[in-house]
Design an enzyme around this catalytic site. Structure first.
Site, PDB file in Angstrom:
ATOM      1  N   HIS A 307       0.679  -1.313  -0.092  1.00  0.00           N
ATOM      2  CA  HIS A 307       0.022  -0.044   0.093  1.00  0.00           C
ATOM      3  C   HIS A 307       0.742   1.153  -0.289  1.00  0.00           C
ATOM      4  O   HIS A 307       2.023   1.189   0.852  1.00  0.00           O
ATOM      5  CB  HIS A 307      -1.033   0.150   1.241  1.00  0.00           C
ATOM      6  CG  HIS A 307      -2.053   0.986   1.276  1.00  0.00           C
ATOM      7  ND1 HIS A 307      -1.916   2.340   1.478  1.00  0.00           N
ATOM      8  CD2 HIS A 307      -3.320   0.669   0.744  1.00  0.00           C
ATOM      9  CE1 HIS A 307      -3.225   2.887   0.943  1.00  0.00           C
ATOM     10  NE2 HIS A 307      -3.999   1.963   0.757  1.00  0.00           N
ATOM     11  N   ASP A 364      -7.956  -5.155   0.122  1.00  0.00           N
ATOM     12  CA  ASP A 364      -8.585  -5.772  -0.880  1.00  0.00           C
ATOM     13  C   ASP A 364      -8.275  -7.299  -0.805  1.00  0.00           C
ATOM     14  O   ASP A 364      -8.655  -8.159  -1.605  1.00  0.00           O
ATOM     15  CB  ASP A 364      -8.131  -5.411  -2.361  1.00  0.00           C
ATOM     16  CG  ASP A 364      -9.029  -4.282  -2.860  1.00  0.00           C
ATOM     17  OD1 ASP A 364     -10.103  -3.995  -2.424  1.00  0.00           O
ATOM     18  OD2 ASP A 364      -8.485  -3.340  -3.290  1.00  0.00           O
TER      19      ASP A 364
HETATM   20  N1  ACO Z   1       4.104  -7.724  -4.636  1.00  0.00           N
HETATM   21  C1  ACO Z   1       5.600  -7.516  -4.952  1.00  0.00           C
HETATM   22  N2  ACO Z   1       6.287  -6.503  -4.727  1.00  0.00           N
HETATM   23  C2  ACO Z   1       5.520  -5.275  -4.473  1.00  0.00           C
HETATM   24  C3  ACO Z   1       4.246  -5.217  -4.233  1.00  0.00           C
HETATM   25  C4  ACO Z   1       3.554  -6.345  -4.583  1.00  0.00           C
HETATM   26  N3  ACO Z   1       2.207  -6.667  -4.158  1.00  0.00           N
HETATM   27  N4  ACO Z   1       3.880  -4.169  -4.073  1.00  0.00           N
HETATM   28  C5  ACO Z   1       5.124  -3.317  -4.091  1.00  0.00           C
HETATM   29  N5  ACO Z   1       6.211  -4.043  -4.223  1.00  0.00           N
HETATM   30  C6  ACO Z   1       7.521  -3.748  -4.009  1.00  0.00           C
HETATM   31  C7  ACO Z   1       7.745  -2.885  -5.448  1.00  0.00           C
HETATM   32  O1  ACO Z   1       8.428  -3.563  -6.546  1.00  0.00           O
HETATM   33  C8  ACO Z   1       9.175  -2.015  -4.967  1.00  0.00           C
HETATM   34  O2  ACO Z   1      10.159  -2.905  -4.758  1.00  0.00           O
HETATM   35  P1  ACO Z   1      11.624  -2.094  -4.972  1.00  0.00           P
HETATM   36  O3  ACO Z   1      11.823  -1.184  -3.783  1.00  0.00           O
HETATM   37  O4  ACO Z   1      12.621  -3.111  -4.991  1.00  0.00           O
HETATM   38  O5  ACO Z   1      11.479  -1.367  -6.269  1.00  0.00           O
HETATM   39  C9  ACO Z   1       8.446  -1.753  -3.308  1.00  0.00           C
HETATM   40  O6  ACO Z   1       7.961  -3.036  -3.064  1.00  0.00           O
HETATM   41  C10 ACO Z   1       7.902  -0.711  -3.248  1.00  0.00           C
HETATM   42  O7  ACO Z   1       6.586  -0.662  -4.063  1.00  0.00           O
HETATM   43  P2  ACO Z   1       6.104   0.567  -4.950  1.00  0.00           P
HETATM   44  O8  ACO Z   1       5.371  -0.027  -6.143  1.00  0.00           O
HETATM   45  O9  ACO Z   1       7.170   1.594  -5.348  1.00  0.00           O
HETATM   46  O10 ACO Z   1       5.014   1.196  -3.870  1.00  0.00           O
HETATM   47  P3  ACO Z   1       3.838   2.218  -4.461  1.00  0.00           P
HETATM   48  O11 ACO Z   1       3.461   3.011  -3.248  1.00  0.00           O
HETATM   49  O12 ACO Z   1       4.069   2.930  -5.623  1.00  0.00           O
HETATM   50  O13 ACO Z   1       2.508   1.172  -4.817  1.00  0.00           O
HETATM   51  C11 ACO Z   1       0.649  -0.389  -4.764  1.00  0.00           C
HETATM   52  C12 ACO Z   1       1.639   0.735  -3.847  1.00  0.00           C
HETATM   53  C13 ACO Z   1       0.291   0.189  -5.995  1.00  0.00           C
HETATM   54  C14 ACO Z   1      -0.549  -0.573  -3.924  1.00  0.00           C
HETATM   55  C15 ACO Z   1       1.596  -1.650  -4.908  1.00  0.00           C
HETATM   56  O14 ACO Z   1       1.879  -2.107  -3.430  1.00  0.00           O
HETATM   57  C16 ACO Z   1       1.052  -2.731  -5.470  1.00  0.00           C
HETATM   58  O15 ACO Z   1       1.024  -2.703  -6.808  1.00  0.00           O
HETATM   59  N6  ACO Z   1       0.212  -3.795  -4.702  1.00  0.00           N
HETATM   60  C17 ACO Z   1      -0.613  -4.762  -5.577  1.00  0.00           C
HETATM   61  C18 ACO Z   1      -1.842  -4.233  -6.151  1.00  0.00           C
HETATM   62  C19 ACO Z   1      -2.781  -3.976  -5.085  1.00  0.00           C
HETATM   63  O16 ACO Z   1      -3.042  -4.670  -4.080  1.00  0.00           O
HETATM   64  N7  ACO Z   1      -3.725  -2.630  -5.114  1.00  0.00           N
HETATM   65  C20 ACO Z   1      -4.549  -2.217  -3.883  1.00  0.00           C
HETATM   66  C21 ACO Z   1      -4.003  -1.201  -3.146  1.00  0.00           C
HETATM   67  S1  ACO Z   1      -5.357  -0.802  -1.980  1.00  0.00           S
HETATM   68  C22 ACO Z   1      -6.411   0.211  -2.823  1.00  0.00           C
HETATM   69  O17 ACO Z   1      -6.194   0.795  -3.658  1.00  0.00           O
HETATM   70  C23 ACO Z   1      -7.711   0.133  -2.301  1.00  0.00           C
END
Ligand code: ACO
Length: 428
Positions: A307, A364
């Site tokens: 998140h 979610d």
């Molecule tokens: N699985 C694996 N790796 C992940 C995940 C995941 N679900 N989420 C984040 N990471 C990793 C990224 O690759 C990144 O790694 P790095 O530092 O080595 O590059 C690090 O964790 C930080 O992630 P970001 O994508 O930079 O974080 P951001 O805040 O931009 O994204 C997000 C947040 C979009 C929710 C992301 O965690 C994600 O894609 N999750 C899966 C989709 C999801 O569940 N979305 C619902 C969110 S809740 C809502 O909107 C109601």
């Protein structure tokens, strides 16, 4: 003297005001920086940028706190009705009996949608995704209520538009489902409360009596409350930015629905169930999928994990996980996908990659399992989120209007070609 931040640019020191929120959150006000220095700030994805001062929702991602208008989410999910929470978000206070009656009656009185809108549904392919239909339908409401297109109306008129959209979204959502099933639509029944009415429009048939199970209604009420607002998330920020051009409320909400649809935002609830099903069909080798999620060459991510603001735990996920257990238990459902979700959570939470990055199950991860248990089809999951989030979007839009916020228009750092002369085709 009030606190200031000092920044030195090209050897010149500038003082910028520091803003302190009611929970002691600090921000540097850079709104005049460009005028003073010629510099802008750069922050893709607005990871560190506040777009507004807001009095609606407070969340502390580190401590896992979420409050609507000061009330902890745990108390609201346990004790309130969704319509009460909608009132709280939009008007700022919990309603007294008279206020709640007024709001409930007004919403009940506007649940019907114009009969001509049925023709829109008829034109869609029968496998059309309901989020696509819903976004279009909500934008279309502005054409049935052209007065809504005037942004400078008295509050009573604006209030009516807000009530109309709350009233009509569940009707349109249920109609989208009925059309996709080829079933006759069920008209709203204004003797039922908001959640009962939605369930009735979804699951009743003219040929059968449909009895609303209080366990189902209670779970739905809780889920909608947990989704009702989440401060400046992708869809709420979209609603505010679209509304800031003085586009009408229906269009702003339609844009919010479009933003919510994406799998990185609200669309994650559908993506989680599809992912769990895929893992199960593939033999339930959880480590394999956790490893794939960690592999930077692989685009696979664990849906429902991570998140932008919660780096410790998502308080909504905690409530939902327990609710999922309760609902399945009360309804006597044994869902292997819930067991798989729990095992996956366990494997991921022990993994250094997820621990280091603060990746926890979000709202979610478990919500889809409850929706499944309530009989809601997978493609409707994000629609359910939209129904829940609607009061939040309206509250965000109303606050933006009341604050007379300027049109949302970010700047950029241009990195393209510098000036060059046009060449005729034969010289290229
Ligand atoms: N699985 C694996 N790796 C992940 C995940 C995941 N679900 N989420 C984040 N990471 C990793 C990224 O690759 C990144 O790694 P790095 O530092 O080595 O590059 C690090 O964790 C930080 O992630 P970001 O994508 O930079 O974080 P951001 O805040 O931009 O994204 C997000 C947040 C979009 C929710 C992301 O965690 C994600 O894609 N999750 C899966 C989709 C999801 O569940 N979305 C619902 C969110 S809740 C809502 O909107 C109601």
């Amino acid at each position: 003297m009030s606190e200031v931040a000092r920044i030195i640019l090209d050897g010149v020191e500038y003082e910028l005001p520091v803003i302190t929120g009611s929970e002691n959150e600090k921000a540097i006000d850079i709104s005049k920086l460009r005028g003073m220095s010629g510099y802008i700030t750069l922050d893709p994805g607005f990871k560190n940028t506040g777009s507004t001062k807001s009095a609606i929702t407070f969340l502390d991602g580190e401590k896992g706190i979420l409050r609507y208008r000061g009330y902890p989410i745990e108390q609201l999910a346990e004790k309130a009705s969704f319509i009460e929470v909608a009132y709280l978000l939009i008007y700022g206070e919990l309603p007294n009996k008279t206020e709640l009656d007024y709001f409930t009656n007004s919403v009940s009185n506007h649940t019907l949608v114009h009969e001509d809108m049925k023709r829109f549904f008829a034109a869609y392919p029968n496998n059309a995704h309901p989020m696509g239909m819903l976004s279009a339908m909500i934008a279309s409401l502005s054409t049935f209520y052209p007065e809504s297109q005037n942004p400078n109306r008295p509050f009573k008129d604006i209030e009516l538009t807000m009530h109309r959209v709350i009233a009509k979204l569940p009707t349109l959502a249920a109609q989208a489902y009925k059309f996709s099933m080829g079933h006759p639509i069920m008209y709203p029944n204004n003797d039922l409360n908001y959640t009962e009415n939605f369930l009735n429009m979804m699951f009743a048939l003219p040929t059968d009596d449909y009895e609303i199970d209080p366990v189902v209604e209670d779970a739905l009420n809780k889920l909608l409350i947990l989704h009702a607002d989440h401060e400046q998330n992708c869809s709420a920020a979209t609603v505010r930015i679209v509304g800031s051009s003085q586009a009408n409320l229906y269009s702003a909400i339609s844009a919010g629905i479009a933003a919510l649809w994406g799998p990185l935002h609200g669309g994650a609830n559908q993506a989680v169930i599809e992912m769990l099903q895929m893992i199960k069909d593939d033999g339930s080798d959880l480590q394999k999928w956790v490893d794939k999620a960690k592999d930077k060459q692989d685009s696979f991510r664990l849906m429902g994990f991570g998140h932008r603001v919660y780096k410790n735990f998502d308080p909504r996920a905690k409530i939902i996980k327990k609710a999922a257990d309760d609902v399945l238990d009360k309804l006597g459902i044994d869902d292997p996908v819930l067991d798989l979700a729990k095992q996956l959570e366990k494997v991921a939470l022990q993994d250094e990659y997820f621990i280091e990055r603060g990746l926890y199950p979000n709202v979610d991860f478990y919500s889809g399992i409850i929706y499944r248990a309530l009989g809601i089809p997978t493609e409707m999951f994000t629609v359910m989120f939209a129904i829940g989030r609607l009061p939040g979007w309206i509250a965000q839009w109303k606050e933006m209007v009341e604050n007379s916020e300027p049109i949302g228009r970010p700047r950029q750092v241009y990195v393209g070609a510098t000036e060059r002369n046009y060449k005729p085709l034969d010289e290229r």
